[in-house]
Design a protein around this motif. Sequence first.
Motif, PDB file in Angstrom:
ATOM      1  N   UNK A 398      40.735  18.687  74.148  1.00  0.00           N
ATOM      2  CA  UNK A 398      42.185  18.474  73.779  1.00  0.00           C
ATOM      3  C   UNK A 398      41.713  16.937  73.146  1.00  0.00           C
ATOM      4  N   UNK A 399      42.067  16.647  72.260  1.00  0.00           N
ATOM      5  CA  UNK A 399      42.204  15.393  71.302  1.00  0.00           C
ATOM      6  C   UNK A 399      43.521  15.096  71.072  1.00  0.00           C
ATOM      7  N   UNK A 400      44.602  14.590  71.239  1.00  0.00           N
ATOM      8  CA  UNK A 400      45.301  13.543  70.556  1.00  0.00           C
ATOM      9  C   UNK A 400      46.661  14.577  70.022  1.00  0.00           C
ATOM     10  N   UNK A 401      47.334  15.135  69.237  1.00  0.00           N
ATOM     11  CA  UNK A 401      47.880  16.469  69.082  1.00  0.00           C
ATOM     12  C   UNK A 401      47.588  17.671  69.021  1.00  0.00           C
ATOM     13  N   UNK A 402      45.821  17.866  69.007  1.00  0.00           N
ATOM     14  CA  UNK A 402      45.445  18.901  68.786  1.00  0.00           C
ATOM     15  C   UNK A 402      44.026  19.484  69.366  1.00  0.00           C
ATOM     16  N   UNK A 403      42.933  20.271  69.282  1.00  0.00           N
ATOM     17  CA  UNK A 403      41.914  20.145  69.428  1.00  0.00           C
ATOM     18  C   UNK A 403      40.623  20.693  69.012  1.00  0.00           C
ATOM     19  N   UNK A 404      39.407  20.630  69.462  1.00  0.00           N
ATOM     20  CA  UNK A 404      38.409  20.656  68.967  1.00  0.00           C
ATOM     21  C   UNK A 404      37.789  21.727  69.290  1.00  0.00           C
ATOM     22  N   UNK A 405      37.085  22.352  68.841  1.00  0.00           N
ATOM     23  CA  UNK A 405      36.493  22.861  69.474  1.00  0.00           C
ATOM     24  C   UNK A 405      35.010  22.325  69.346  1.00  0.00           C
ATOM     25  N   UNK A 406      34.819  23.162  70.572  1.00  0.00           N
ATOM     26  CA  UNK A 406      33.007  21.728  71.213  1.00  0.00           C
ATOM     27  C   UNK A 406      31.509  23.069  71.580  1.00  0.00           C
ATOM     28  N   UNK A 407      32.068  24.312  71.345  1.00  0.00           N
ATOM     29  CA  UNK A 407      31.379  25.341  71.480  1.00  0.00           C
ATOM     30  C   UNK A 407      31.442  26.555  71.516  1.00  0.00           C
ATOM     31  N   UNK A 408      31.015  27.565  72.018  1.00  0.00           N
ATOM     32  CA  UNK A 408      31.082  28.882  72.238  1.00  0.00           C
ATOM     33  C   UNK A 408      30.645  29.321  73.967  1.00  0.00           C
ATOM     34  N   UNK A 409      30.874  30.920  74.336  1.00  0.00           N
ATOM     35  CA  UNK A 409      30.088  31.119  75.341  1.00  0.00           C
ATOM     36  C   UNK A 409      30.274  32.397  75.263  1.00  0.00           C
ATOM     37  N   UNK A 410      28.767  32.931  75.760  1.00  0.00           N
ATOM     38  CA  UNK A 410      29.005  34.396  75.644  1.00  0.00           C
ATOM     39  C   UNK A 410      27.772  35.261  77.231  1.00  0.00           C
ATOM     40  N   UNK A 411      28.028  35.681  77.053  1.00  0.00           N
ATOM     41  CA  UNK A 411      27.208  36.320  78.450  1.00  0.00           C
ATOM     42  C   UNK A 411      25.827  36.792  77.624  1.00  0.00           C
ATOM     43  N   UNK A 412      26.101  37.052  76.020  1.00  0.00           N
ATOM     44  CA  UNK A 412      24.301  36.632  76.079  1.00  0.00           C
ATOM     45  C   UNK A 412      23.748  35.715  76.362  1.00  0.00           C
ATOM     46  N   UNK A 413      24.043  34.913  75.548  1.00  0.00           N
ATOM     47  CA  UNK A 413      22.929  33.510  75.282  1.00  0.00           C
ATOM     48  C   UNK A 413      23.297  32.356  76.174  1.00  0.00           C
ATOM     49  N   UNK A 414      25.171  32.567  76.879  1.00  0.00           N
ATOM     50  CA  UNK A 414      24.995  31.251  77.551  1.00  0.00           C
ATOM     51  C   UNK A 414      26.511  30.070  76.486  1.00  0.00           C
ATOM     52  N   UNK A 415      25.743  28.895  76.740  1.00  0.00           N
ATOM     53  CA  UNK A 415      26.823  27.932  75.769  1.00  0.00           C
ATOM     54  C   UNK A 415      26.230  27.878  74.743  1.00  0.00           C
ATOM     55  N   UNK A 416      26.872  27.377  73.619  1.00  0.00           N
ATOM     56  CA  UNK A 416      26.124  27.447  72.151  1.00  0.00           C
ATOM     57  C   UNK A 416      26.968  27.259  70.977  1.00  0.00           C
ATOM     58  N   UNK A 424      23.343  37.698  68.264  1.00  0.00           N
ATOM     59  CA  UNK A 424      23.293  39.280  69.069  1.00  0.00           C
ATOM     60  C   UNK A 424      21.889  39.778  68.323  1.00  0.00           C
ATOM     61  N   UNK A 425      21.788  39.242  67.017  1.00  0.00           N
ATOM     62  CA  UNK A 425      20.911  39.916  67.100  1.00  0.00           C
ATOM     63  C   UNK A 425      19.152  38.672  66.929  1.00  0.00           C
ATOM     64  N   UNK A 426      19.528  38.328  67.618  1.00  0.00           N
ATOM     65  CA  UNK A 426      18.703  37.842  68.169  1.00  0.00           C
ATOM     66  C   UNK A 426      18.367  37.660  70.015  1.00  0.00           C
TER      67      UNK A 426
END
Length: 926
Positions: A398-416, A424-426
């Motif tokens: 959360x930054x200012x009046x909005x948000x910024x995506x800093x990454x993803x998490x999946x149970x396949x490869x963790x944080x990315x 998923x193809x790797x």
Amino acid sequence: MLLSSGSSSIGDSRNVSTRPDVVNIGALFSFHSMIGKVGKIAVEAAIKDVNSDPSVLGGTKLNLTLHDTNYSGFLGIVESLRFMETKTVAIIGPQNSVTAHVISHIAKELQVPLLSFSATDPTLSSLQFPFFIRTSQNDRYQMAAVAAIVDYFEWREVVAIFVDDDHGRNGIAALGDQLNEKRCKISLKVPLKPDASRDEVTNALVKVTLTTSRILVVHTYESTGMVVLNVAQHLGLTGPGYVWIATNWLSLLLDTNSTRPPGSMESIQGLIALRLYTPNSALKRKFVSRWTNLTYGKSSSGQFGLSTYGLYAYDTVWMLAHAINSFLNEGGNLSFSNLSKLTWADVGALNLNAMSVFNGGRALLQNILDVNFTGITGPVEFTPDRDLIRPAFEVINIIGSGERRIGYWSNYSGLSIVPPETLYSKPPNGSSLNQQLYDVVWPGQAATKPRGWAFPNGGGHLRIGVPRRVSYQEFVSQVEGTDMFSGYCIDVFTAAINLLPYTVPYKLIAYGDGVTNPRTTELVRQITTGVFDAAIGDIAIITNRTRMADFTQPYIESGLVVIAPVKKLNSNAWAFLRPFTAKMWCITAVSFLVVGVVVWILEHRINDDFRGPPKRQVITILWFSFSTMFFSHRENTVSTLGRLVLLIWLFVVLIINSSYTASLTSILTVQQLSSSVKGIETLVSNNDPIGYQQGSFTRNYLIEELGIHESRLVPLISIEHYVKALNDGPQKNGVAAIVDERSYAELFLSTHCEFSIVGQEFTKNGWGFAFQRDSPLAVDMSTAILRLSENGDLQRIHDKWLMKSACTSQVSKFEVDRLQLDSFWGLFLICGLACLLALAIYVFQMLRQYSKHYSEELESSEQTSRSRSRSKSLHRFLSFADEKEDVFRSRSKRRQMQEASVRNMNGDNSAGSSRKYDNCDADGTY
């Protein structure tokens, strides 16, 4: 939402092959909640889309019936029972986990599948609730994402703030399990009532201000969560140094509220939140584009945004429609029967008899778990654990009046930092080196990662206890008239703390009376009682102290040694015998003689140097044996076996000579010291008094570990006491030796050359700095000490304080290095085996020659008396062994020529002649 059969098919259970015209669907939502109002719109849109596509249900229509639970768990139960009275075949809902736990029991009894897109409690997936199906992601995966974030930023403790119901408790329990897998933990749990007031939240958060952890995880509902953050801002818990991680309740709030009240964003600045991730697709974009029209005029407060729960609600209807279609295609029976358990129950006026069991419930449940289609949330399919495949979350800042995506998490490869569907193809790669997130703007607009913890006492100065030593003040001492300290330990601590990436306010506090050395174990115990936050100085890391505090990496090695008086061992006329022990001398002498005898045996028949009268041969054996010591033997070896034995023996002699020369040189050129005490074994075996440094752990070690009686131990305070006690000895109420740590001993001996360390160091430990249990500062200081060691600063500090040169010109060696047989038995063994092997081969060859050339005499001897034959055979063999081989070969050749000439005469005379010649050979007349 509940699915029931239409009235046209309910009453006629015999017509199972005819599809119903209408299937009734019911929904259980809190219409005014954020999840409820979004879910209501999404479900209605899905019903309309399914009914407009005849290929989905083959002409059967879905009829939706909605009931508002109005935030009440009790009302949710009542409404679910009302649907049961209409012979419902499936339930979608309820909205929250608390109600789901209760209704799951009802669904199990009536065999009605229960589907929920918002009840995320992990325990609802247990075998206890076979008819509950979660159509969104399990909170277990969300907590795995939170644990991955904590581990990624190298934090080790978190504070969990949660609503104290099934949803909150079980979610935080899952978080604890996930953190344990990352070697992290929850240091404090802060439960809140589901409808907690602002005052109650304030009282709960006061506990947070008293903890050292600054990582706070909030797992509540959206309304409670905002109250928590507002109160936290008021208490100063959202400033620099703090980290707030919110589960997906915050993203739900941000997605749903298109207009946000002024100032509502201030309390969540720098916060990290999670959002259920759904991959971008044409189906999703199409539905999102319809959302404005779908919500137009649906709320008095204006339009509201689409949350991921709305996407899962939409797919839930389609999931159920596909399952119903498969169920009907398989000839599924939409019949119901009475609940047998109610037959014996007195239900009174509750009208429970109207409820019935869905006979096809288990078949429909299996059809739901077998669905496989692509919806607006992506691929829809269940795992064997009844969870949706490919769980993933967005990580937002959360930054200012909005948000910024800093990454993803999946149970396949963790944080990315790339969308999960691209991975998923790797091959899966969840290693720590592969984890990635974009930079975070932390609370207070900080760009530097917070360390995640604060010092005790509300972040005030760290109270560090320092022993006020009387002796060995080179290690630590208080500057007279001040509160300052100096010494080796102080310099190491200062250098290490200056390497930390953050400032540590601290105050050094003296511990001890300045008259005697303080007991270091008691100093460490003061940490457990809260008197000190840490302790530094000459603190040995031993077992009982590690139970009281956490220690850093050792910054100096220091085990226990024995200090004893020594005297010079002057050279004498027999000094040349000292390199070897008596046993070594005996074995070496015997080996010389054995090798001489073996070589004589191997060379006697073929070498003139080893033949002659007996006296000469004895002298030859002795001369040859001992001359090999100097490689000056004049006799040549001729046989192959003799040369082999001599080669191996000369190698052994070379090693022995070299070792003897080196040891004798050391004895004659280096000052030798001797002591009646040979090490700790001597002190254990006798009853002489033993000195130890007062205040040290040595006393307890000698009593508890070595079993030395307490009456034999003499405490010593200063270096002067050390010198006097050792010089006086046991006869004058002194001590036979002193047991102390090596670091002290080396400093003491640097100025007192009349004493020395005897024996080996019999314990291994080191010195470190002590901190409160689970203090993150202990880990950071250990890293700093390693850096000091790697860059050489630790050695420079050591040389500054502990390098003394008073005795360096007097190189001395303690008299314990006599060469033992243990160091050479391998060489002797090899030489002995070579001798035995050579003798065995030689004897075998002799016996073969003897049996070949004397076989006829052996046959004739059998006719004589046994005793006479045995004596004659032995005499013949010894004569053969002593005979020179050249003579034997010449005689054997002449014999063969005579036998050939005799065979040309008549057969009768040839046999007699042969025996005659044989007798002559035996008598030695040729």
